[in-house]
Design a protein around this motif. Structure first.
Motif, mmCIF file in Angstrom:
data_model
loop_
_atom_site.group_PDB
_atom_site.id
_atom_site.type_symbol
_atom_site.label_atom_id
_atom_site.label_comp_id
_atom_site.label_asym_id
_atom_site.label_seq_id
_atom_site.Cartn_x
_atom_site.Cartn_y
_atom_site.Cartn_z
ATOM 1 N N ARG A 55 0.828 -1.205 0.000
ATOM 2 C CA ARG A 55 0.000 0.000 0.000
ATOM 3 C C ARG A 55 0.865 1.259 0.000
ATOM 4 O O ARG A 55 1.857 1.345 0.710
ATOM 5 C CB ARG A 55 -0.895 0.049 1.233
ATOM 6 N N THR A 56 0.416 2.231 -0.753
ATOM 7 C CA THR A 56 0.980 3.574 -0.711
ATOM 8 C C THR A 56 0.242 4.329 0.379
ATOM 9 O O THR A 56 -0.973 4.195 0.498
ATOM 10 C CB THR A 56 0.769 4.285 -2.064
ATOM 11 N N THR A 57 0.977 5.102 1.171
ATOM 12 C CA THR A 57 0.315 5.897 2.200
ATOM 13 C C THR A 57 0.895 7.301 2.229
ATOM 14 O O THR A 57 2.120 7.486 2.233
ATOM 15 C CB THR A 57 0.418 5.246 3.598
ATOM 16 N N ASP A 58 -0.004 8.274 2.245
ATOM 17 C CA ASP A 58 0.409 9.672 2.331
ATOM 18 C C ASP A 58 1.055 9.987 3.681
ATOM 19 O O ASP A 58 1.738 10.988 3.818
ATOM 20 C CB ASP A 58 -0.794 10.595 2.109
ATOM 21 N N LYS A 59 0.828 9.130 4.680
ATOM 22 C CA LYS A 59 1.394 9.378 6.008
ATOM 23 C C LYS A 59 2.917 9.336 5.995
ATOM 24 O O LYS A 59 3.562 9.877 6.885
ATOM 25 C CB LYS A 59 0.846 8.384 7.030
ATOM 26 N N LEU A 60 3.502 8.679 4.991
ATOM 27 C CA LEU A 60 4.959 8.629 4.882
ATOM 28 C C LEU A 60 5.509 9.718 3.958
ATOM 29 O O LEU A 60 6.715 9.888 3.869
ATOM 30 C CB LEU A 60 5.409 7.253 4.388
ATOM 31 N N ALA A 61 4.612 10.438 3.279
ATOM 32 C CA ALA A 61 5.043 11.509 2.371
ATOM 33 C C ALA A 61 5.738 12.611 3.160
ATOM 34 O O ALA A 61 5.318 12.971 4.262
ATOM 35 C CB ALA A 61 3.849 12.069 1.615
ATOM 36 N N GLY A 62 6.827 13.108 2.609
ATOM 37 C CA GLY A 62 7.552 14.198 3.247
ATOM 38 C C GLY A 62 8.429 13.767 4.406
ATOM 39 O O GLY A 62 9.007 14.595 5.094
ATOM 40 N N THR A 63 8.530 12.467 4.653
ATOM 41 C CA THR A 63 9.404 11.966 5.707
ATOM 42 C C THR A 63 10.616 11.313 5.054
ATOM 43 O O THR A 63 10.654 11.114 3.837
ATOM 44 C CB THR A 63 8.696 10.914 6.594
ATOM 45 N N SER A 64 11.580 10.954 5.842
ATOM 46 C CA SER A 64 12.744 10.233 5.315
ATOM 47 C C SER A 64 12.489 8.728 5.286
ATOM 48 O O SER A 64 13.368 7.957 4.936
ATOM 49 C CB SER A 64 13.983 10.534 6.168
ATOM 50 N N ILE A 65 11.275 8.318 5.619
ATOM 51 C CA ILE A 65 10.927 6.897 5.678
ATOM 52 C C ILE A 65 10.485 6.431 4.295
ATOM 53 O O ILE A 65 9.542 6.966 3.723
ATOM 54 C CB ILE A 65 9.810 6.666 6.710
ATOM 55 N N CYS A 66 11.181 5.433 3.789
ATOM 56 C CA CYS A 66 10.836 4.958 2.447
ATOM 57 C C CYS A 66 10.151 3.601 2.467
ATOM 58 O O CYS A 66 9.737 3.119 1.417
ATOM 59 C CB CYS A 66 12.066 4.932 1.545
ATOM 60 N N GLY A 67 10.003 3.001 3.622
ATOM 61 C CA GLY A 67 9.311 1.727 3.668
ATOM 62 C C GLY A 67 9.023 1.282 5.079
ATOM 63 O O GLY A 67 9.761 1.592 6.003
ATOM 64 N N LEU A 68 7.930 0.561 5.197
ATOM 65 C CA LEU A 68 7.522 -0.004 6.478
ATOM 66 C C LEU A 68 6.961 -1.385 6.198
ATOM 67 O O LEU A 68 6.046 -1.535 5.392
ATOM 68 C CB LEU A 68 6.452 0.877 7.127
ATOM 69 N N TRP A 69 7.531 -2.377 6.845
ATOM 70 C CA TRP A 69 7.051 -3.752 6.723
ATOM 71 C C TRP A 69 6.478 -4.170 8.066
ATOM 72 O O TRP A 69 7.146 -4.086 9.087
ATOM 73 C CB TRP A 69 8.199 -4.664 6.313
ATOM 74 N N LEU A 70 5.235 -4.613 8.042
ATOM 75 C CA LEU A 70 4.589 -5.109 9.251
ATOM 76 C C LEU A 70 4.200 -6.562 9.029
ATOM 77 O O LEU A 70 3.253 -6.853 8.299
ATOM 78 C CB LEU A 70 3.341 -4.285 9.586
ATOM 79 N N PRO A 71 4.947 -7.495 9.614
ATOM 80 C CA PRO A 71 4.576 -8.906 9.504
ATOM 81 C C PRO A 71 3.335 -9.181 10.337
ATOM 82 O O PRO A 71 3.166 -8.624 11.408
ATOM 83 C CB PRO A 71 5.781 -9.652 10.089
ATOM 84 N N GLY A 72 2.482 -10.016 9.823
ATOM 85 C CA GLY A 72 1.282 -10.388 10.564
ATOM 86 C C GLY A 72 1.047 -11.883 10.481
ATOM 87 O O GLY A 72 1.770 -12.601 9.803
ATOM 88 N N LYS A 73 0.026 -12.342 11.160
ATOM 89 C CA LYS A 73 -0.281 -13.772 11.149
ATOM 90 C C LYS A 73 -0.876 -14.219 9.821
ATOM 91 O O LYS A 73 -0.596 -15.315 9.354
ATOM 92 C CB LYS A 73 -1.251 -14.110 12.291
ATOM 93 N N ARG A 74 -1.701 -13.379 9.210
ATOM 94 C CA ARG A 74 -2.355 -13.750 7.951
ATOM 95 C C ARG A 74 -1.801 -13.004 6.745
ATOM 96 O O ARG A 74 -1.903 -13.500 5.632
ATOM 97 C CB ARG A 74 -3.855 -13.505 8.067
ATOM 98 N N HIS A 75 -1.269 -11.807 6.970
ATOM 99 C CA HIS A 75 -0.766 -10.984 5.876
ATOM 100 C C HIS A 75 0.543 -10.327 6.280
ATOM 101 O O HIS A 75 0.792 -10.079 7.451
ATOM 102 C CB HIS A 75 -1.758 -9.862 5.520
ATOM 103 N N GLU A 76 1.343 -10.043 5.273
ATOM 104 C CA GLU A 76 2.521 -9.190 5.432
ATOM 105 C C GLU A 76 2.126 -7.858 4.801
ATOM 106 O O GLU A 76 1.605 -7.834 3.681
ATOM 107 C CB GLU A 76 3.723 -9.763 4.670
ATOM 108 N N TRP A 77 2.374 -6.768 5.484
ATOM 109 C CA TRP A 77 2.008 -5.451 4.980
ATOM 110 C C TRP A 77 3.264 -4.668 4.635
ATOM 111 O O TRP A 77 4.194 -4.594 5.444
ATOM 112 C CB TRP A 77 1.206 -4.684 6.020
ATOM 113 N N VAL A 78 3.280 -4.079 3.463
ATOM 114 C CA VAL A 78 4.357 -3.187 3.048
ATOM 115 C C VAL A 78 3.719 -1.839 2.736
ATOM 116 O O VAL A 78 2.818 -1.742 1.896
ATOM 117 C CB VAL A 78 5.102 -3.716 1.799
ATOM 118 N N PHE A 79 4.186 -0.813 3.425
ATOM 119 C CA PHE A 79 3.728 0.549 3.185
ATOM 120 C C PHE A 79 4.895 1.359 2.654
ATOM 121 O O PHE A 79 6.039 1.174 3.089
ATOM 122 C CB PHE A 79 3.217 1.180 4.488
ATOM 123 N N HIS A 80 4.603 2.248 1.718
ATOM 124 C CA HIS A 80 5.638 3.136 1.184
ATOM 125 C C HIS A 80 5.001 4.474 0.844
ATOM 126 O O HIS A 80 3.785 4.561 0.638
ATOM 127 C CB HIS A 80 6.324 2.508 -0.038
#
Length: 169
Positions: A55-80
């Motif tokens: 998923r693309t998220t505006d919450k990371l816009a304008g930050t130095s963060i280029c990726g977030l991986w959240l492992p889960g039991k049923r899904h792995e989430w990647v935000f950028h």
């Protein structure tokens, strides 16, 4: 600090170890020719035993963060963050997929945060634990090396935004 500068700042043995680990992980994937990002995602889903949601998220816009991986039991989430450049988006995603391939959630310390349940953690704790904005650790260097190897493999396939040489000779 650029990625290259940060990688050069690592002790040579750490950088070499990171590179070797990335090369070994890439070879172990036994990827078929004519790759695209969707196929790599399916390979990682098979390795991890879970669906991957990107998923693309505006919450990371304008930050130095280029990726977030959240492992889960049923899904792995990647935000950028949003980006107008497909190659940049692809690199963000490949870096997070590389962490999954390398099993970085199983390293000491990672599991304790995940077992507590992410919904109970403050955004600051998640940010410090799972967001990667610099490449000063061996884990980050290894993931970036592997992401670069995956990106190179993608460029060899038609239909990906890096196949310039194949199209124009």
């Amino acid at each position: 600090m650029s990625v290259a500068q940060a990688l050069h700042a690592l002790p040579p043995t750490a950088s070499e170890r990171a590179y070797r680990e990335a090369v070994d992980a890439f070879a172990g994937l036994e990827l078929p020719p004519r790759l695209n990002l969707e196929l790599i995602v399916r390979v990682v889903e098979a390795i991890r035993g879970r669906r991957i949601r990107i998923r693309t998220t505006d919450k990371l816009a304008g930050t130095s963060i280029c990726g977030l991986w959240l492992p889960g039991k049923r899904h792995e989430w990647v935000f950028h963050p949003p980006t107008p450049w497909e190659l940049q988006r692809q690199q963000f995603v490949l870096h997070e997929l590389s962490h999954m391939i390398l099993g970085h959630d199983a390293h000491p310390g990672a599991g304790s945060l995940l077992h507590e349940g992410l919904q109970h953690l403050s955004p600051e704790v998640i940010r410090r634990a799972l967001m990667r904005t610099e490449f000063r650790t061996v884990e980050e260097a290894t993931a970036e090396y592997l992401a670069d190897l995956l990106a190179e493999a993608l460029r060899e396939g038609p239909g990906e935004p890096g196949a310039f040489e194949e199209v124009f000779g």
